[in-house]
Enzyme design. Structure first.
Site, short mmCIF file in Angstrom:
data_model
loop_
_atom_site.label_atom_id
_atom_site.label_comp_id
_atom_site.label_asym_id
_atom_site.label_seq_id
_atom_site.Cartn_x
_atom_site.Cartn_y
_atom_site.Cartn_z
N HIS A 1 11.67 21.82 -3.94
CA HIS A 1 10.68 22.17 -2.92
C HIS A 1 9.73 20.99 -2.67
O HIS A 1 9.44 20.64 -1.54
CB HIS A 1 9.85 23.39 -3.37
CG HIS A 1 10.41 24.69 -2.90
ND1 HIS A 1 9.82 25.41 -1.90
CD2 HIS A 1 11.47 25.41 -3.32
CE1 HIS A 1 10.52 26.52 -1.71
NE2 HIS A 1 11.52 26.55 -2.56
N SER B 1 10.61 29.57 3.07
CA SER B 1 9.76 28.40 2.81
C SER B 1 9.97 27.31 3.86
O SER B 1 9.01 26.71 4.34
CB SER B 1 10.02 27.84 1.41
OG SER B 1 9.66 28.79 0.44
N ARG C 1 11.17 18.04 -0.69
CA ARG C 1 11.34 18.31 0.73
C ARG C 1 10.10 17.95 1.54
O ARG C 1 10.19 17.64 2.72
CB ARG C 1 11.70 19.79 0.89
CG ARG C 1 12.21 20.17 2.23
CD ARG C 1 12.73 21.58 2.28
NE ARG C 1 11.71 22.57 1.96
CZ ARG C 1 11.94 23.68 1.27
NH1 ARG C 1 13.13 23.94 0.81
NH2 ARG C 1 10.97 24.53 1.04
#
Length: 165
Positions: free
Chosen positions: A50, A16, A53
């Site tokens: 996630h 990712s 970020r």
């Protein structure tokens, strides 16, 4: 011009992060299309990390099945991830591979840069659990399908990108 990139590797291999870095190199306002279904608190926290970020330059979309509902013409998009998307198809359909392939093909018609993130889950032994074997097969077949259509395939190993195609 349409471009399809597949980033694959094991859990916590850096897939990712690599996809996000690549998207930001290609666009000042990329799209992040998340396919996750939130099952429990641990997974909710994983998703939150996630999201944390990514900054305000990202357009965030959450879509569990029908990726083609979102026209990404001219955009750079990270689709994270195929593994979770296939989990959703496995629960929603008696024929998840055919449904996923058809939806993938429909979704990737518009000219855009698609950066797909997926897991390599079939490298270990064969499970004694029938559902796990079914899912591993589904994942492997779909990964092959996308890789055949991809312009570029990157394998992440311990945070290191290895160009495969």
């Amino acid at each position: 011009m349409k471009r399809i990139i597949l980033i694959t590797g094991g859990q916590r291999s850096g897939k990712s992060t690599k996809a996000e870095e690549l998207a930001l190199q290609l666009s000042t306002n990329p799209v992040y299309l998340a396919t996750a279904h939130i099952w429990d608190d641990e997974f909710r926290e994983r998703v939150r990390k996630h999201q944390e970020r990514r900054g305000p330059e990202w357009t965030n979309i959450e879509e569990e099945l029908q990726l083609s509902k979102h026209n990404l013409e001219g955009r750079v998009a990270v689709i994270d991830c195929i593994t979770l998307w296939l989990t959703n198809w496995l629960q929603a359909s008696n024929n998840p591979l055919d449904k996923a392939k058809a939806e993938f093909d429909k979704f990737t018609v518009p000219d855009a840069t698609y950066i797909f993130v997926t897991n390599e889950i079939g490298s270990g032994g064969t499970s004694t659990n029938a559902l796990q074997r079914k899912f591993t097969d589904l994942q492997g077949w779909m990964n092959q399908y996308i890789a055949q259509k991809a312009d570029e395939v990157i394998l992440m190993v311990s945070g290191i990108p290895v160009k495969i195609k």
